[in-house]
Design an enzyme around this catalytic site. Structure first.
Site, PDB file in Angstrom:
ATOM      1  N   ARG A  77      -7.071  22.991 -33.800  1.00  0.00           N
ATOM      2  CA  ARG A  77      -5.934  22.649 -34.635  1.00  0.00           C
ATOM      3  C   ARG A  77      -6.448  22.138 -35.980  1.00  0.00           C
ATOM      4  NH1 ARG A  77      -3.345  16.791 -32.622  1.00  0.00           N
ATOM      5  NH2 ARG A  77      -2.064  17.114 -34.471  1.00  0.00           N
ATOM      6  N   ARG A  78      -5.559  21.895 -36.921  1.00  0.00           N
ATOM      7  CA  ARG A  78      -5.868  21.360 -38.264  1.00  0.00           C
ATOM      8  C   ARG A  78      -6.968  22.165 -38.960  1.00  0.00           C
ATOM      9  NH1 ARG A  78      -7.152  16.778 -35.022  1.00  0.00           N
ATOM     10  NH2 ARG A  78      -5.414  15.315 -34.698  1.00  0.00           N
ATOM     11  N   TYR A  90       9.451   9.335 -29.486  1.00  0.00           N
ATOM     12  CA  TYR A  90      10.737   9.043 -28.845  1.00  0.00           C
ATOM     13  C   TYR A  90      11.747   8.507 -29.850  1.00  0.00           C
ATOM     14  CZ  TYR A  90       8.296   9.948 -24.532  1.00  0.00           C
ATOM     15  OH  TYR A  90       7.578  10.548 -23.556  1.00  0.00           O
ATOM     16  N   HIS A  97       2.703  22.531 -28.694  1.00  0.00           N
ATOM     17  CA  HIS A  97       3.542  21.576 -27.950  1.00  0.00           C
ATOM     18  C   HIS A  97       4.533  20.876 -28.880  1.00  0.00           C
ATOM     19  CE1 HIS A  97       4.605  17.980 -25.637  1.00  0.00           C
ATOM     20  NE2 HIS A  97       4.032  17.227 -26.546  1.00  0.00           N
ATOM     21  N   PHE A  98       4.031  20.365 -29.995  1.00  0.00           N
ATOM     22  CA  PHE A  98       4.968  19.527 -30.753  1.00  0.00           C
ATOM     23  C   PHE A  98       5.926  20.330 -31.628  1.00  0.00           C
ATOM     24  CE2 PHE A  98       1.141  18.520 -33.581  1.00  0.00           C
ATOM     25  CZ  PHE A  98       1.611  19.076 -34.755  1.00  0.00           C
ATOM     26  N   HIS A  99       5.693  21.641 -31.754  1.00  0.00           N
ATOM     27  CA  HIS A  99       6.730  22.422 -32.428  1.00  0.00           C
ATOM     28  C   HIS A  99       7.879  22.765 -31.478  1.00  0.00           C
ATOM     29  CE1 HIS A  99       3.958  22.613 -35.801  1.00  0.00           C
ATOM     30  NE2 HIS A  99       5.006  22.928 -36.526  1.00  0.00           N
ATOM     31  N   HIS A 120       2.724   7.234 -30.303  1.00  0.00           N
ATOM     32  CA  HIS A 120       3.466   7.881 -29.221  1.00  0.00           C
ATOM     33  C   HIS A 120       4.953   7.548 -29.265  1.00  0.00           C
ATOM     34  CE1 HIS A 120       4.775  10.007 -25.852  1.00  0.00           C
ATOM     35  NE2 HIS A 120       5.457   8.927 -25.571  1.00  0.00           N
TER      36      HIS A 120
HETATM   37 FE1  HAS Z   1       4.060  14.999 -26.730  1.00  0.00          FE
HETATM   38  C1  HAS Z   1       0.959  15.133 -28.248  1.00  0.00           C
HETATM   39  C2  HAS Z   1       2.628  14.083 -23.780  1.00  0.00           C
HETATM   40  C3  HAS Z   1       7.194  14.681 -25.292  1.00  0.00           C
HETATM   41  C4  HAS Z   1       5.503  15.091 -29.855  1.00  0.00           C
HETATM   42  N1  HAS Z   1       3.372  15.124 -28.672  1.00  0.00           N
HETATM   43  C5  HAS Z   1       2.047  15.188 -29.077  1.00  0.00           C
HETATM   44  C6  HAS Z   1       1.996  15.273 -30.510  1.00  0.00           C
HETATM   45  C7  HAS Z   1       3.285  15.218 -30.969  1.00  0.00           C
HETATM   46  C8  HAS Z   1       4.137  15.141 -29.801  1.00  0.00           C
HETATM   47  C9  HAS Z   1       3.753  15.235 -32.412  1.00  0.00           C
HETATM   48  O1  HAS Z   1      -0.081  13.056 -22.825  1.00  0.00           O
HETATM   49  C10 HAS Z   1       0.718  15.410 -31.357  1.00  0.00           C
HETATM   50  C11 HAS Z   1       0.248  14.116 -31.946  1.00  0.00           C
HETATM   51  C12 HAS Z   1      -0.952  14.368 -32.829  1.00  0.00           C
HETATM   52  O2  HAS Z   1      -0.750  14.735 -33.997  1.00  0.00           O
HETATM   53  O3  HAS Z   1      -2.080  14.287 -32.321  1.00  0.00           O
HETATM   54  N2  HAS Z   1       4.764  14.537 -24.863  1.00  0.00           N
HETATM   55  C13 HAS Z   1       4.011  14.210 -23.802  1.00  0.00           C
HETATM   56  C14 HAS Z   1       4.874  13.977 -22.638  1.00  0.00           C
HETATM   57  C15 HAS Z   1       6.167  14.163 -23.068  1.00  0.00           C
HETATM   58  C16 HAS Z   1       6.089  14.488 -24.476  1.00  0.00           C
HETATM   59  C17 HAS Z   1       4.443  13.615 -21.243  1.00  0.00           C
HETATM   60  N3  HAS Z   1       5.970  14.936 -27.432  1.00  0.00           N
HETATM   61  C18 HAS Z   1       7.104  14.773 -26.676  1.00  0.00           C
HETATM   62  C19 HAS Z   1       8.256  14.707 -27.538  1.00  0.00           C
HETATM   63  C20 HAS Z   1       7.777  14.816 -28.827  1.00  0.00           C
HETATM   64  C21 HAS Z   1       6.343  14.958 -28.733  1.00  0.00           C
HETATM   65  C22 HAS Z   1       9.662  14.537 -27.060  1.00  0.00           C
HETATM   66  C23 HAS Z   1       8.491  14.799 -30.130  1.00  0.00           C
HETATM   67  C24 HAS Z   1       9.753  14.624 -30.290  1.00  0.00           C
HETATM   68  N4  HAS Z   1       2.166  14.706 -26.135  1.00  0.00           N
HETATM   69  C25 HAS Z   1       1.795  14.275 -24.885  1.00  0.00           C
HETATM   70  C26 HAS Z   1       0.342  14.050 -24.877  1.00  0.00           C
HETATM   71  C27 HAS Z   1      -0.142  14.353 -26.147  1.00  0.00           C
HETATM   72  C28 HAS Z   1       1.025  14.744 -26.909  1.00  0.00           C
HETATM   73  C29 HAS Z   1      -0.499  13.598 -23.760  1.00  0.00           C
HETATM   74  C30 HAS Z   1      -1.587  14.278 -26.650  1.00  0.00           C
HETATM   75  C31 HAS Z   1      -2.217  15.623 -26.684  1.00  0.00           C
HETATM   76  C32 HAS Z   1      -3.578  15.584 -27.325  1.00  0.00           C
HETATM   77  O4  HAS Z   1      -4.548  15.771 -26.611  1.00  0.00           O
HETATM   78  O5  HAS Z   1      -3.684  15.362 -28.547  1.00  0.00           O
HETATM   79  C33 HAS Z   1       7.420  13.971 -22.232  1.00  0.00           C
HETATM   80  O6  HAS Z   1       8.204  12.955 -22.800  1.00  0.00           O
HETATM   81  C34 HAS Z   1       8.224  15.220 -22.055  1.00  0.00           C
HETATM   82  C35 HAS Z   1       9.381  15.053 -21.117  1.00  0.00           C
HETATM   83  C36 HAS Z   1      10.353  16.207 -21.220  1.00  0.00           C
HETATM   84  C37 HAS Z   1      10.962  16.827 -20.210  1.00  0.00           C
HETATM   85  C38 HAS Z   1      11.911  17.961 -20.469  1.00  0.00           C
HETATM   86  C39 HAS Z   1      13.339  17.606 -20.083  1.00  0.00           C
HETATM   87  C40 HAS Z   1      14.267  18.681 -20.511  1.00  0.00           C
HETATM   88  C41 HAS Z   1      15.461  18.477 -21.077  1.00  0.00           C
HETATM   89  C42 HAS Z   1      16.254  19.677 -21.517  1.00  0.00           C
HETATM   90  C43 HAS Z   1      17.703  19.680 -21.077  1.00  0.00           C
HETATM   91  C44 HAS Z   1      18.294  21.035 -21.323  1.00  0.00           C
HETATM   92  C45 HAS Z   1      19.397  21.295 -22.063  1.00  0.00           C
HETATM   93  C46 HAS Z   1      19.820  22.699 -22.304  1.00  0.00           C
HETATM   94  C47 HAS Z   1      20.212  20.243 -22.736  1.00  0.00           C
HETATM   95  C48 HAS Z   1      10.734  16.421 -18.816  1.00  0.00           C
HETATM   96  C49 HAS Z   1      16.004  17.111 -21.333  1.00  0.00           C
HETATM   97  C50 HAS Z   1      20.643  23.254 -21.196  1.00  0.00           C
HETATM   98  C51 HAS Z   1      21.044  24.625 -21.574  1.00  0.00           C
HETATM   99  C52 HAS Z   1      21.761  25.427 -20.786  1.00  0.00           C
HETATM  100  C53 HAS Z   1      22.069  26.797 -21.257  1.00  0.00           C
HETATM  101  C54 HAS Z   1      22.252  25.018 -19.471  1.00  0.00           C
HETATM  102 CU    CU Z   2       2.284  10.820 -26.841  1.00  0.00          CU
END
Ligand code: HAS
Ligand code: CU
Length: 551
Positions: free
Chosen positions: A441-442, A231, A378-380, A227
């Site tokens: 998946r996979r 980050y 999700h992860f893409h 996990h």
């Molecule tokens: Fe995830 C599975 C939960 C974030 C990557 N995640 C994965 C896997 C990957 C991955 C690779 O709870 C698959 C692993 C595998 O192969 O089995 N993930 C979360 C949660 C977050 C989260 C709660 N994941 C990420 C990030 C990743 C990533 C970041 C890669 C970099 N994820 C999970 C969970 C699984 C999971 C379970 C397991 C699923 C399963 O069953 O297998 C949080 O950290 C997300 C928080 C994000 C936000 C969004 C904030 C928005 C922002 C944008 C600002 C906007 C801007 C643009 C700058 C709250 C900061 C403004 C533009 C204008 C025009 C104004």
């Molecule tokens: Cu995770």
């Protein structure tokens, strides 16, 4: 910022550049497989025709895709970027450049050693390398060397920082160096899990020195690292959004304090959440799954702080450029600058990736999406867009900065970024939806004889999205190569676009520049979240599983 600019030496620039060359080379090979898999899902058998004669199986391709893109492109990019952040942030050379060079070359050697068995189809175990699938030992040794190499680069950063701190006891750590350091420390705590798995279990097992393993225990070790690994990818993108994007957009960082606070929260909360990948593991008691689930909701918080602070900084920029009204500032942002565009579009798609993360984190809803194509959907959006598209955006200013030459075909770069955004929107949305309909998946779905009718349209969209991404990624690589070989020199040396903050960073509270409380907090949380479970799992482990070759 402008008054006290440190000019990196040509040698320093070359050293950083080599990280990026390896990173982009890995991306260029790893990216061949993803789109071909997507097109395979749509029933276009290019994969069988073009790739399988050279590569042996779908799973060899999937391993190359995951390892080269998710592990190698990221790690090499990040260590190169961090080297820049440390030197430029602290305005001094690395204290022991040879130590950092040693770390870098160890990573390169590790990459080569791990790649050989993958290319020989002796390690088609995917990037998560779950036992009891068993790879050739060289794969595990290679991965270990990459991790240890990154640690050594980290030690080089710590020693440089230590020297700077001695000479500047009262100054707030410059924000880009501070953020690089927090990310590296988090990474070193995070990788202890994989270190235990590789050194104690997988390497001796693959060498025949251990007879059997306990897969449950190894999954727990893996997700201790797995996990926070996400980050480790994400935080360098956040560094760019906080500390560079506001200036690139023509404004200032809204709050230096909030930016630092969010990074400390990531240090505290990134690691003790691994069980949210193991909700279906029978060997982890429900109570512990709940603890990790609650902590996962907590680690959502620093990303919300980031969303608020970065958007506020962008608003500051848009208004400084003459934007009026509630949303008029958005149109005034420099959308035609490929580096800015890449980061804005990365952020927009990341909103959706983040919301999906919340869904994954909910124990009962996870049971619906786990192991379906929802998860790669999700992860893409996260690693392959928030992170990768941002890294591409960083390279769009960083490569001219390092080479002293113009970015080749700026217009192509704008097109490349839009193609990524469009391709990923189509691909990822379809993967999410077809996952909800039950697609696993996979799995090479194109070969399955039983595809339900309602999947077909979505799988077609998976293929179309993948095809657009294929064009986008190779356009990016062409721009990188073009920018290296172009003869067009810049008229003057570029200044890295480090943003000022609205308030002087010296006014940031002192407690946000103190390591001890945060390190102690992170250790305590880790012990609570993993200690009892590891004692229990190691105590009850049955080291009986042989290795399997399922490909
Ligand atoms: Fe995830 C599975 C939960 C974030 C990557 N995640 C994965 C896997 C990957 C991955 C690779 O709870 C698959 C692993 C595998 O192969 O089995 N993930 C979360 C949660 C977050 C989260 C709660 N994941 C990420 C990030 C990743 C990533 C970041 C890669 C970099 N994820 C999970 C969970 C699984 C999971 C379970 C397991 C699923 C399963 O069953 O297998 C949080 O950290 C997300 C928080 C994000 C936000 C969004 C904030 C928005 C922002 C944008 C600002 C906007 C801007 C643009 C700058 C709250 C900061 C403004 C533009 C204008 C025009 C104004
Ligand atoms: Cu995770």
């Amino acid at each position: 910022m402008t008054a006290n600019v440190y000019q990196l030496t040509a040698k320093e620039k070359r050293f950083i550049g080599w990280h990026f060359i390896v990173a982009v080379a890995a991306l260029s090979i790893g990216s061949l497989f993803g789109p071909f898999q997507a097109m395979e899902h749509a029933g276009w058998d290019f994969y069988e025709k073009f790739l399988n004669p050279i590569f042996h199986s779908y799973y060899e391709g999937l391993t190359l895709h995951g390892v080269l893109n998710a592990l190698i492109w990221t790690t090499f990019f990040i260590t190169g970027f961090m080297t820049f952040l440390m030197i430029y942030g602290l305005k001094r050379p690395l204290r022991y450049p040879k130590l950092n060079a040693l770390g870098f070359w160890m990573m390169v050697v590790g990459l080569v050693i791990a790649s050989i068995p993958i290319l020989l189809n002796e390690a088609s175990v995917l990037y998560t390398f779950y036992p009891p699938m068993k790879a050739h030992w060289a794969f595990y040794v290679g991965v270990t060397l990459v991790v240890v190499g990154s640690w050594i680069e980290g030690y080089g950063f710590y020693l440089t920082y230590y020297k700077w701190r001695k000479e500047n006891p009262k100054t707030r750590t410059p924000i880009i160096a501070f953020m690089a350091l927090v990310t590296m420390v988090m990474w070193q705590i995070a990788t202890l899990g994989a270190a235990a798995e590789l050194l104690v279990d997988l390497i001796p097992w693959s060498l025949g020195l251990r007879q059997g393993l306990d897969p449950q225990l190894d999954r727990t070790y893996f997700w201790w690292t797995g996990h926070p690994l996400v980050y480790f990818w994400l935080l360098p993108a956040y560094i760019s959004w906080y500390a560079f994007l506001p200036r690139q957009a023509g404004g200032k960082l809204f709050s230096d304090s909030l930016a630092r606070f969010s990074f400390w929260l990531f240090l505290l909360l990134s690691v003790p959440v691994g069980f949210h990948h193991q909700y279906v593991d029978p060997g982890v008691p429900e109570g512990w799954k709940m603890v990790h689930s609650l902590l996962t909701y907590s680690v959502f918080f620093p990303s919300m702080i980031t969303a608020f602070t970065v958007v506020a900084s962008l608003e500051n920029a848009g208004r400084a450029r003459g934007g009026k009204g509630l949303l008029g500032w958005i149109a005034k942002l420099p959308w035609n600058d490929p580096s800015v565009l890449a980061q804005l579009l990365a952020g927009i798609l990341y909103f959706f990736g983040g919301i999906g993360g919340l869904i994954n984190a909910s124990y009962n809803i996870n049971l619906v999406v786990h192991n379906t194509s929802w998860v790669p959907g999700h992860f893409h959006l996260t690693v392959s867009t928030a992170v990768t598209l941002t890294f591409m955006g960083i390279l769009y200013w960083m490569v001219p900065y390092l080479t002293g030459k113009e970015l080749w075909c700026k217009k192509c770069a704008v097109i490349q970024v839009w193609l990524w955004f469009i391709g990923m929107t189509i691909f990822s949305n379809a993967m999410h939806v077809v996952g909800l309909l039950g697609a696993p998946r996979r799995t090479p779905l194109g070969q399955a004889p039983y595809i339900p009718e309602e999947w077909a349209g979505h799988l077609l969209r998976v293929g179309i999205g993948g095809f657009i991404l294929l064009i986008s990624v190779y356009l990016f690589i062409a721009i990188m190569i073009g920018s290296l070989v172009t003869k067009k020199k810049l008229s003057e040396e570029l200044e890295p676009p480090v943003a000022d903050s609205l308030l002087d960073p010296q006014t940031t509270p002192r407690w946000l520049d103190h390591w001890a409380p945060w390190l102690i907090g992170a250790t305590i949380l880790l012990i609570i979240a993993y200690g009892p479970q590891l004692i229990y799992q190691i105590g009850t482990a049955q080291f009986t599983s042989p290795g399997f070759r399922v490909w």
